[in-house]
Every structure is written in C-alpha cells, then in structure tokens.
Motif scaffolding. Structure first.
Motif, PDB file in Angstrom:
ATOM      1  N   TYR A  74       0.945  -1.266   0.090  1.00 45.69           N
ATOM      2  CA  TYR A  74      -0.032  -0.045   0.152  1.00 45.69           C
ATOM      3  C   TYR A  74       1.043   1.171  -0.065  1.00 45.69           C
ATOM      4  CZ  TYR A  74      -4.153  -2.545   0.575  1.00 45.69           C
ATOM      5  OH  TYR A  74      -5.345  -3.429   0.273  1.00 45.69           O
ATOM      6  N   THR A  75       0.417   2.240  -0.608  1.00 46.42           N
ATOM      7  CA  THR A  75       1.004   3.706  -0.502  1.00 46.42           C
ATOM      8  C   THR A  75       0.571   4.321   0.514  1.00 46.42           C
ATOM      9  OG1 THR A  75      -0.999   4.405  -1.943  1.00 46.42           O
ATOM     10  CG2 THR A  75       1.196   3.777  -3.125  1.00 46.42           C
ATOM     11  N   ALA A  76       0.962   5.425   0.862  1.00 43.86           N
ATOM     12  CA  ALA A  76       0.561   6.302   1.932  1.00 43.86           C
ATOM     13  C   ALA A  76      -0.890   6.189   2.445  1.00 43.86           C
ATOM     14  CB  ALA A  76       1.226   7.553   1.854  1.00 43.86           C
ATOM     15  N   GLN A  77      -1.306   6.126   3.937  1.00 44.41           N
ATOM     16  CA  GLN A  77      -2.569   6.275   4.061  1.00 44.41           C
ATOM     17  C   GLN A  77      -3.344   4.927   3.480  1.00 44.41           C
ATOM     18  OE1 GLN A  77      -3.939  10.220   3.635  1.00 44.41           O
ATOM     19  NE2 GLN A  77      -2.930  10.606   5.669  1.00 44.41           N
ATOM     20  N   CYS A  78      -2.791   3.927   2.846  1.00 40.87           N
ATOM     21  CA  CYS A  78      -3.463   2.980   2.089  1.00 40.87           C
ATOM     22  C   CYS A  78      -4.361   3.415   0.727  1.00 40.87           C
ATOM     23  CB  CYS A  78      -4.413   2.236   3.007  1.00 40.87           C
ATOM     24  SG  CYS A  78      -2.996   1.299   4.265  1.00 40.87           S
ATOM     25  N   ALA A  79      -3.829   4.500   0.316  1.00 36.83           N
ATOM     26  CA  ALA A  79      -4.876   5.138  -0.813  1.00 36.83           C
ATOM     27  C   ALA A  79      -4.738   4.212  -2.138  1.00 36.83           C
ATOM     28  CB  ALA A  79      -4.130   6.618  -1.168  1.00 36.83           C
ATOM     29  N   SER A  80      -3.599   3.510  -2.483  1.00 36.54           N
ATOM     30  CA  SER A  80      -3.702   2.498  -3.389  1.00 36.54           C
ATOM     31  C   SER A  80      -2.582   1.586  -3.238  1.00 36.54           C
ATOM     32  CB  SER A  80      -3.159   3.265  -4.646  1.00 36.54           C
ATOM     33  OG  SER A  80      -1.963   3.781  -4.694  1.00 36.54           O
ATOM     34  N   ARG A  81      -2.480   0.628  -4.052  1.00 37.92           N
ATOM     35  CA  ARG A  81      -1.948  -0.356  -3.827  1.00 37.92           C
ATOM     36  C   ARG A  81      -1.206  -1.048  -5.121  1.00 37.92           C
ATOM     37  NH1 ARG A  81      -3.297  -6.726  -2.910  1.00 37.92           N
ATOM     38  NH2 ARG A  81      -1.631  -7.318  -1.518  1.00 37.92           N
ATOM     39  N   GLN A  82       0.272  -1.453  -4.845  1.00 39.43           N
ATOM     40  CA  GLN A  82       1.025  -2.182  -5.836  1.00 39.43           C
ATOM     41  C   GLN A  82       1.397  -3.290  -5.550  1.00 39.43           C
ATOM     42  OE1 GLN A  82       4.093   0.942  -5.875  1.00 39.43           O
ATOM     43  NE2 GLN A  82       3.085   2.248  -7.265  1.00 39.43           N
ATOM     44  N   VAL A  83       0.758  -4.151  -6.064  1.00 38.66           N
ATOM     45  CA  VAL A  83       1.128  -5.887  -5.777  1.00 38.66           C
ATOM     46  C   VAL A  83       2.620  -6.110  -6.339  1.00 38.66           C
ATOM     47  CG1 VAL A  83       0.557  -8.151  -5.872  1.00 38.66           C
ATOM     48  CG2 VAL A  83      -1.171  -6.251  -5.838  1.00 38.66           C
ATOM     49  N   ASN A  84       3.706  -6.283  -5.317  1.00 42.60           N
ATOM     50  CA  ASN A  84       5.083  -6.734  -5.455  1.00 42.60           C
ATOM     51  C   ASN A  84       5.621  -6.890  -4.174  1.00 42.60           C
ATOM     52  OD1 ASN A  84       7.699  -6.799  -6.011  1.00 42.60           O
ATOM     53  ND2 ASN A  84       7.621  -5.307  -7.786  1.00 42.60           N
ATOM     54  N   PRO A  85       5.986  -8.041  -3.760  1.00 41.85           N
ATOM     55  CA  PRO A  85       6.582  -8.331  -2.574  1.00 41.85           C
ATOM     56  C   PRO A  85       7.782  -7.514  -2.164  1.00 41.85           C
ATOM     57  CG  PRO A  85       6.925 -10.174  -4.102  1.00 41.85           C
ATOM     58  CD  PRO A  85       5.930  -9.134  -4.622  1.00 41.85           C
ATOM     59  N   SER A  86       8.612  -7.185  -3.243  1.00 40.94           N
ATOM     60  CA  SER A  86       9.743  -6.546  -2.954  1.00 40.94           C
ATOM     61  C   SER A  86       9.435  -4.943  -2.118  1.00 40.94           C
ATOM     62  CB  SER A  86      10.580  -6.191  -4.070  1.00 40.94           C
ATOM     63  OG  SER A  86       9.896  -5.405  -4.919  1.00 40.94           O
ATOM     64  N   ASN A  87       8.183  -4.368  -2.024  1.00 38.17           N
ATOM     65  CA  ASN A  87       8.074  -3.062  -1.879  1.00 38.17           C
ATOM     66  C   ASN A  87       7.673  -3.230  -0.346  1.00 38.17           C
ATOM     67  OD1 ASN A  87       5.401  -3.512  -1.876  1.00 38.17           O
ATOM     68  ND2 ASN A  87       5.232  -2.819  -3.908  1.00 38.17           N
ATOM     69  N   THR A  88       7.353  -4.107   0.234  1.00 41.30           N
ATOM     70  CA  THR A  88       6.874  -4.530   1.650  1.00 41.30           C
ATOM     71  C   THR A  88       7.658  -5.675   2.382  1.00 41.30           C
ATOM     72  OG1 THR A  88       4.616  -3.762   0.940  1.00 41.30           O
ATOM     73  CG2 THR A  88       5.057  -4.675   2.982  1.00 41.30           C
ATOM     74  N   VAL A  89       8.673  -5.201   3.221  1.00 44.68           N
ATOM     75  CA  VAL A  89       9.450  -6.496   3.684  1.00 44.68           C
ATOM     76  C   VAL A  89       9.396  -6.481   5.366  1.00 44.68           C
ATOM     77  CG1 VAL A  89      11.921  -6.958   3.980  1.00 44.68           C
ATOM     78  CG2 VAL A  89      11.182  -5.866   1.852  1.00 44.68           C
ATOM     79  N   ILE A  90       9.033  -7.528   5.621  1.00 48.26           N
ATOM     80  CA  ILE A  90       9.189  -7.968   7.203  1.00 48.26           C
ATOM     81  C   ILE A  90      10.473  -8.740   7.505  1.00 48.26           C
ATOM     82  CG2 ILE A  90       8.089  -9.086   9.102  1.00 48.26           C
ATOM     83  CD1 ILE A  90       5.334  -8.690   7.684  1.00 48.26           C
ATOM     84  N   ASP A  91      11.224  -7.865   8.115  1.00 46.76           N
ATOM     85  CA  ASP A  91      12.715  -8.416   8.574  1.00 46.76           C
ATOM     86  C   ASP A  91      12.610  -9.057   9.830  1.00 46.76           C
ATOM     87  OD1 ASP A  91      15.566  -8.758   9.085  1.00 46.76           O
ATOM     88  OD2 ASP A  91      16.054  -6.997   8.218  1.00 46.76           O
ATOM     89  N   GLY A  92      12.802 -10.311   9.943  1.00 42.76           N
ATOM     90  CA  GLY A  92      12.667 -11.067  11.224  1.00 42.76           C
ATOM     91  C   GLY A  92      13.654 -10.839  12.190  1.00 42.76           C
ATOM     92  N   GLN A  93      14.761 -10.228  11.796  1.00 41.74           N
ATOM     93  CA  GLN A  93      15.666  -9.943  12.675  1.00 41.74           C
ATOM     94  C   GLN A  93      16.201 -11.375  13.517  1.00 41.74           C
ATOM     95  OE1 GLN A  93      17.800  -6.879  13.283  1.00 41.74           O
ATOM     96  NE2 GLN A  93      16.923  -6.605  11.041  1.00 41.74           N
ATOM     97  N   SER A  94      16.159 -12.539  12.933  1.00 39.55           N
ATOM     98  CA  SER A  94      16.378 -13.808  13.807  1.00 39.55           C
ATOM     99  C   SER A  94      15.649 -14.175  14.651  1.00 39.55           C
ATOM    100  CB  SER A  94      17.860 -13.754  14.358  1.00 39.55           C
ATOM    101  OG  SER A  94      18.893 -13.512  13.280  1.00 39.55           O
ATOM    102  N   HIS A  95      14.177 -13.692  14.539  1.00 43.04           N
ATOM    103  CA  HIS A  95      13.043 -14.048  15.348  1.00 43.04           C
ATOM    104  C   HIS A  95      12.112 -15.223  14.523  1.00 43.04           C
ATOM    105  CE1 HIS A  95      14.009 -10.238  17.273  1.00 43.04           C
ATOM    106  NE2 HIS A  95      14.067 -10.899  18.454  1.00 43.04           N
ATOM    107  N   GLU A  96      11.269 -15.692  15.154  1.00 50.62           N
ATOM    108  CA  GLU A  96      10.486 -16.613  14.649  1.00 50.62           C
ATOM    109  C   GLU A  96       8.969 -15.861  14.397  1.00 50.62           C
ATOM    110  OE1 GLU A  96       9.011 -21.002  15.465  1.00 50.62           O
ATOM    111  OE2 GLU A  96       8.612 -19.805  17.136  1.00 50.62           O
ATOM    112  N   ILE A  97       8.526 -16.239  13.413  1.00 52.37           N
ATOM    113  CA  ILE A  97       6.997 -15.794  12.749  1.00 52.37           C
ATOM    114  C   ILE A  97       6.083 -16.680  12.764  1.00 52.37           C
ATOM    115  CG2 ILE A  97       5.672 -14.609  10.975  1.00 52.37           C
ATOM    116  CD1 ILE A  97       8.411 -13.240  10.286  1.00 52.37           C
TER     117      ILE A  97
END
Length: 311
Positions: A74-97
């Motif tokens: 999503y762009t700012a304030q969830c106004a629109s969306r671009q489907v591409n996993p590279s633009n939204t990253v959850i970095d686990g920092q060696s933690h479990e999800i």
C-alpha cells in the motif's frame, strides 16, 4: 461502525461492521494491529501494510480470532496498492514468525499477500484446527531464513480447507537441524487439497521440499496439484521432493522443473523437466530466468484454479 478511537486515535482506519480494517505504516502499529486482531471474533479482519521495511524486535506468535488477511504493497494512508513483494519487507531479525487462524464460523481463513519475509529463523502460516481452515499465500517471497530444531524454514498448514500457494519464491534458506531435512514443509489434514502454481524454490544444501497429507491417524486422502513450478538447488546439491504419509492421496506434478522422483502409485508426472532452470544470479537473489532457460514457454496454459493476473 467499529471504533477504537480512545485507544488508537491516529493509527488505524476502520470499515463497517462486516469487516475490520487496519492501515499500518510502522512496526509499532503493525504489532498493535496483530495484537488487536487476536481479540475480535465477529467479523473478518484485513491488515493493510504500507510499503517499507518492518524490523521485528521479538518473536511473532499471533493466533487470530477471525478470518484474517495480511497484505502489503500500500501507498501512504493505504490510498492505493502495488502488488509486489519487494516493496513490503518484514525483516525478522533472527526471530520466529508464527501466524495462525485456528477457527471461525463457518471456516478458518488466513490469507497472506504481497510481502517479503526475510532474516527470520522460520515462518509458520497455519489455518484451521478447531474448525476447517483454508490458507492462501500469494505473491510472497521467503528469503534468508535459518530454520530451527525440528522445524523447516518455511511452514504451511491447513485442515479441511484449501491450501493455495501461488506466485511464491523461497530462496537462500536452509534447515537448521540435520535430522529434519525439509527447507519447506507443507502439511494438510482431513483431506485438505493443495494447489501450488508458479512456485520457485531454491532448495540448497541437499535439503528437501516436503509435503505431508495427514498424520496421527488422519488418513483422509488429499489432492495435491503442483504446476508451472521450479524445485532446484542453485548449489547443484541433490535436493528433492519428500512425500510423507501420502499413500492414500493423489499427487500431480505438471509442467514443472524438478529432480527425478521415484515412481509411486499415487504420483503422476506430466511434462516434467530434469534440468537446471538457469536462474540469472541466485547468489545475489536474482531468480529471473536466462534466455536459455528450459522453463521459458514450458508452462501449462490452463491450470487447476486458474492463472494469476501476473507471475
């Protein structure tokens, strides 16, 4: 109208009573949305994640109380969306999800879309348990996961409902425990069907891609249908499919690249290719295909469940 204005006046946006929606743009609001989602039971929940990198400072272990959608791009304030996993990253920092939706009326559901999970020990996504449940993982990348003892780096599970994996990439990940040889582990119960389409898995280090249909006395047969996918190792080690407790299930692998699989009565191979996919630069995370790749123009044109808009 659901409202939590007294608790979180500026963090989230809400939709009518039939659905609860969060729009998050930093790790604090994302953690808060996940926590709140474990309590609401009356309506489906959607967590919209604004583009960026979200670094964990602790393990994630959330059990959602209602059907839940987690989606990035999503762009700012969830106004629109671009489907591409590279633009939204959850970095686990060696933690479990660990994300799960065990039960709901009429069915548990967990959908994860357009996110990259990286640098975690492992990622576990599960739907169903107390009721039937369906899991959908689409447009997602799992990279640089380490795995933990007795667990794979990437884990998908569903009970009774559909397990759908589409447009997913697994790379630069391993299994920590030499006694548990699975980099990725798909497990379904009570006859849940499995659909995998456009899955690209770099299963390095002699590890396996494992599929299990039932255990602990659950012998309900499942349909496992895998198409237009690549299962190979960039380091040329012999990694393979490992089918566990699947004797009563029907398994089809169609128009895919993989190592040879020993013939069994319940595995059907169609147009398989036993050749390196010619990824351009897997060492640096580039899994696009070279012009010489045998995967180009080798896919199935009509697949079970339909094709995605993009791949």
């Amino acid at each position: 109208m659901k409202t939590l204005a007294l608790l979180l006046p500026a963090l989230f946006a809400f939709s009518p009573v039939y659905a609860l929606t969060f729009c998050v743009n930093d790790i604090a609001t994302l953690d808060a949305a996940l926590t709140l989602s474990t309590a609401f039971t009356a309506e489906p929940i959607t967590i919209k994640i604004v583009q960026g990198t979200y670094s964990l400072n602790a393990n994630w272990d959330y059990q959602f109380a209602a059907p839940t959608v987690l989606e990035g791009g999503y762009t700012a304030q969830c106004a629109s969306r671009q489907v591409n996993p590279s633009n939204t990253v959850i970095d686990g920092q060696s933690h479990e999800i660990f994300l799960r939706q065990r039960g709901a009326t009429p069915q548990a559901m967990l959908n994860v879309d357009s996110i990259t999970f990286k640098n975690s020990t492992d990622v576990i996504l599960v739907a169903g348990g107390s009721t039937d449940g369906s899991l959908s993982v689409t447009n997602v990348r799992f990279t640089q996961l380490q795995g933990i003892a007795n667990n794979a780096a990437v884990n998908f599970g569903a009970t009774g409902g559909l397990l759908n994996i589409e447009n997913v990439q697994i790379d630069k990940s391993t299994s920590f425990d030499s006694n548990f040889n699975c980099v990725a582990y798909v497990s379904v119960y009570e006859g849940a069907p499995v659909l995998m389409n456009h899955l690209s898995a770099d299963i390095r280090g002699g590890r396996d891609f494992c599929v299990q249909t039932g255990q602990f006395g659950d012998s309900d047969p499942s349909l496992v249908y895998i198409s237009n996918s690549i299962f190979w190792s960039s380091d040329d080690t012999i990694s393979k499919f490992s089918f566990l407790n699947t004797d009563s299930s029907s398994i089809s692998i169609v128009n895919s690249i993989h190592r040879p699989i020993a013939p069994t009565s319940n595995v059907t191979l169609q147009n398989s290719i036993n050749a390196a996919p010619a990824w351009l630069d897997p060492a640096n995370g580039n899994y696009r295909l070279a012009n010489s790749s045998p995967a180009i123009n080798s896919g199935e044109s009509v697949v079970l469940g339909g094709e995605p808009a993009t791949e």
